[in-house]
Design an enzyme around this catalytic site. Structure first.
Site, PDB file in Angstrom:
ATOM      1  N   ASP A 127       1.005  -1.258  -0.046  1.00  0.00           N
ATOM      2  CA  ASP A 127       0.226   0.012  -0.017  1.00  0.00           C
ATOM      3  C   ASP A 127       0.947   1.109  -0.112  1.00  0.00           C
ATOM      4  O   ASP A 127       0.350   2.405  -0.435  1.00  0.00           O
ATOM      5  CB  ASP A 127      -0.987   0.033   1.196  1.00  0.00           C
ATOM      6  CG  ASP A 127      -2.044  -1.083   1.170  1.00  0.00           C
ATOM      7  OD1 ASP A 127      -2.364  -1.318   0.036  1.00  0.00           O
ATOM      8  OD2 ASP A 127      -2.498  -1.468   2.165  1.00  0.00           O
ATOM      9  N   ALA A 186      -4.217   4.581 -18.150  1.00  0.00           N
ATOM     10  CA  ALA A 186      -5.723   4.436 -17.662  1.00  0.00           C
ATOM     11  C   ALA A 186      -6.074   5.716 -17.988  1.00  0.00           C
ATOM     12  O   ALA A 186      -5.507   6.915 -17.900  1.00  0.00           O
ATOM     13  CB  ALA A 186      -5.821   3.988 -16.497  1.00  0.00           C
TER      14      ALA A 186
END
Length: 325
Positions: A127, A186
């Site tokens: 993370d 993206a």
């Protein structure tokens, strides 16, 4: 001196390389090394055993953690559990411990250090939400895994002219989502740290379709709202130009062979942790700062979260033509 090595919390690629480095660094000083199996749970169960050099051979390229990992509510919640852990380590003759893991694991290390057992932490979480270090072990591998999937999904999305919603890990942190969106090219990203209006994103998606774009890719962090599944359903129920399909990476990101970068980072941090113990610089976490390895007080790390850089989020928006916020 006898040094213990423990891995705990979520799995991060490169943990084994850090275990190897800590063990080798201890042996290089003429110290003994022991390992704790199954994290804090195993520590309370007394799962502490000696380790020899041959056992460390080959660990550098292995994913996961050969020591196992396990949390313990008894350790986390009660004073008795923490004292029991100390007793187990003292019975084994341990004079210092290296704790490899995420925020919760490092907070546990601080508890041990404050009770008299010299402890040094090594940040390992995909993370990348641990403050004080630019990168944690496992982040680079997880990011590369996500980008490889996005690259492949684009081929299918283009052929079928579809919107692809990609769910990545990150319950409380959007770091992986943002970085994989940037690196994977993206068109949008949804993260826990910033609000996303589904209709606004749908409008952008439909505008892209009308302009002839052959695909649309959205990367969504696990803890974001809307969720990856929820946004995929929203797009399909709206009945716009694109049909949306969902791909959820899940724990594929936390496994696999670590990248060369993660192996080197783990080697540096694992060895630096033992060096910190040798320098009586316990109660610290070894951390990457630029090209250097620094020592950060565990008190500044425990219970804290590294915030997502808003500039990175804005960059993802600029590159994907998201509306300004």
């Amino acid at each position: 001196m006898k040094v213990a090595v423990l891995t705990s919390g979520g799995v991060a690629p490169g943990m084994n390389a850090a275990v190897r480095a800590a063990g080798q660094a201890a042996f290089a000083r003429g110290w003994e090394a022991v390992v704790v199996e199954d994290g804090y749970y195993g520590l309370l169960e007394g799962e502490i055993r000696p380790v020899k050099r041959p056992e460390l051979w080959g660990l550098v390229q292995q994913g996961g953690t050969a020591l196992g990992t396990g949390r313990s509510s008894e350790f986390e919640e009660g004073e008795g559990g923490k004292e029991k852990a100390l007793d187990r380590l003292r019975e084994a003759g341990v004079g210092g411990i290296v704790v490899i893991g995420g925020g919760g694991s490092l907070a546990g290390g601080l508890e041990l250090d404050e009770r008299g057992l010299p402890t040094v932490g090594v940040p390992a979480t995909i993370d990348n939400d641990i403050p004080g270090t630019e990168l944690s072990i496992g982040v680079d591998t997880a990011l590369n895994t996500a980008v490889a999937v996005i690259d492949r999904i684009k081929d299918t999305a283009t052929a079928h002219r579809r919107a692809m919603v990609v769910g990545v890990l990150g319950r409380d942190s959007g770091y992986l989502a943002v970085m994989s969106a940037i690196a994977g090219g993206a068109d949008a990203t949804i993260v826990p740290e910033f609000d996303t209006e589904p209709q606004e994103l749908l409008d952008l998606l439909n505008e892209s379709y009308e302009k002839g774009k052959p695909r649309f890719t959205v990367v969504v962090a696990e803890g974001a709202s809307p969720t990856a599944e929820g946004f995929c359903e929203f797009v399909n129920e709206a009945g716009g130009g694109y049909q949306a399909d969902l791909t959820t990476l899940g724990h594929i990101q936390s496994g696999g062979t670590p990248t060369a970068f993660d192996r080197v980072l783990a080697a540096r941090l694992g060895a630096a942790a033992v060096e910190a113990l040798a320098d009586d610089a316990n109660g610290t976490m070894v951390a990457l700062s630029g090209d250097s390895i620094e020592r950060v007080p565990l008190k500044k790390v425990a219970g804290q979260k590294r915030p997502l850089d808003p500039d990175l989020y804005r960059l993802a928006g600029v590159l994907s033509a998201l509306p300004e916020r």
